[in-house]
Write a protein that holds these residues in place. Sequence first.
Motif, PDB file in Angstrom:
ATOM      1  N   LYS A   1      10.046   3.438   2.604  1.00 12.57           N
ATOM      2  CA  LYS A   1      10.164   4.420   1.187  1.00 12.57           C
ATOM      3  C   LYS A   1      10.852   5.047   1.062  1.00 12.57           C
ATOM      4  CE  LYS A   1       6.484   6.521  -1.223  1.00 12.57           C
ATOM      5  NZ  LYS A   1       4.521   7.361  -1.225  1.00 12.57           N
TER       6      LYS A   1
ATOM      7  N   GLY B   1       3.010   1.512  -3.231  1.00  8.34           N
ATOM      8  CA  GLY B   1       1.390   1.730  -4.745  1.00  8.34           C
ATOM      9  C   GLY B   1       2.691   0.338  -5.237  1.00  8.34           C
ATOM     10  N   LYS B   2       2.970   0.023  -5.140  1.00 10.42           N
ATOM     11  CA  LYS B   2       3.188  -1.604  -5.821  1.00 10.42           C
ATOM     12  C   LYS B   2       2.875  -2.744  -4.806  1.00 10.42           C
ATOM     13  CE  LYS B   2       7.916  -2.406  -5.553  1.00 10.42           C
ATOM     14  NZ  LYS B   2       9.662  -2.641  -6.595  1.00 10.42           N
TER      15      LYS B   2
ATOM     16  N   ASP C   1       0.592  -1.213   0.118  1.00 10.05           N
ATOM     17  CA  ASP C   1      -0.298  -0.349  -0.067  1.00 10.05           C
ATOM     18  C   ASP C   1       0.828   1.363  -0.324  1.00 10.05           C
ATOM     19  OD1 ASP C   1      -2.426   1.463   0.589  1.00 10.05           O
ATOM     20  OD2 ASP C   1      -2.152   1.911   2.121  1.00 10.05           O
TER      21      ASP C   1
END
Length: 294
Positions: free
Chosen positions: A289, A223-224, A220
């Motif tokens: 991230k 984004g993958k 989440d």
Amino acid sequence: MIVVTAPTGDTGRQVVQKLLQSGAPIRVIARDPSHLTEEVRDSVEVVQGSHGDPGIVNEAFSGADAVFWLVPPDPKAVSVKAAYVDFTRPAAAALMEQSVKRVVAITALGRGSPLADKAGFVSGSLATDDLIAGTGVAFRGLANPSFMDNIARQASAIRDLDKFFMPISGDLKLPCVATRDIAAVAARWLLDDNWTDQGEVPVLGPEDISFNDMAAIISDVLGKVVTYQQISFDAYKARFIQFGFSDAMAQGMSDMAWAKANGLDLAVSRMPENATPTGFRQWCEDTLKPAINT
């Protein structure tokens, strides 16, 4: 005076930052002071060398009220005992010789468990605590589960393969903690001069979470789709051999994972006083991230 060992590592670096905010006098032991930030070098007293060296720890502990103790990684050590207990023996002697009042150390959950003497690095860490406590110094062992930050060590696999790996069931919910929160707890104990006893302080994070839960959150945030893959303990050990670990230290990593897979970290109940605030999603946003995107 507060002495901080391993001040350039993930946890020690953050302990130094927390202590600097207090204005307390700080002395650090660093093999290579150039790895310290300019701000830190300008704000603390630096003793250059290894905190496994008798002369260095005697110099650094002179006049110290408190010591933050963290055994540094030694992947090529001949044994877990050598990496943990034998490394700490000079410091234990120096604590007595220099009459240091308090020690706060990074350690592991598991004391009292039937798995504790078969848990690799955890076993070494608990034996190190016993060595330090045996000096009679006031002692707090910050007993931690696995670090969230260890997931960042698999950043390349997450980025390139969309996977991360461990030998533990993907559905087993376990506590985990962010090093930033460990550092905050350590700094509070180091700055508090009102305790004179010995004991452990569990640092459990805000929730128990499985590796499959982690994969869903990582997916989440990034984004993958990222998945968790359980591997065998033999394969897990082999990965550390490939990274240059000695056989004994690779086995120590595998034994620690085996003990955690069998519930080593689940013996302590989470309460308000041992929970810490940083959740895995927040850690992913703040730490994982950026590591993936570098």
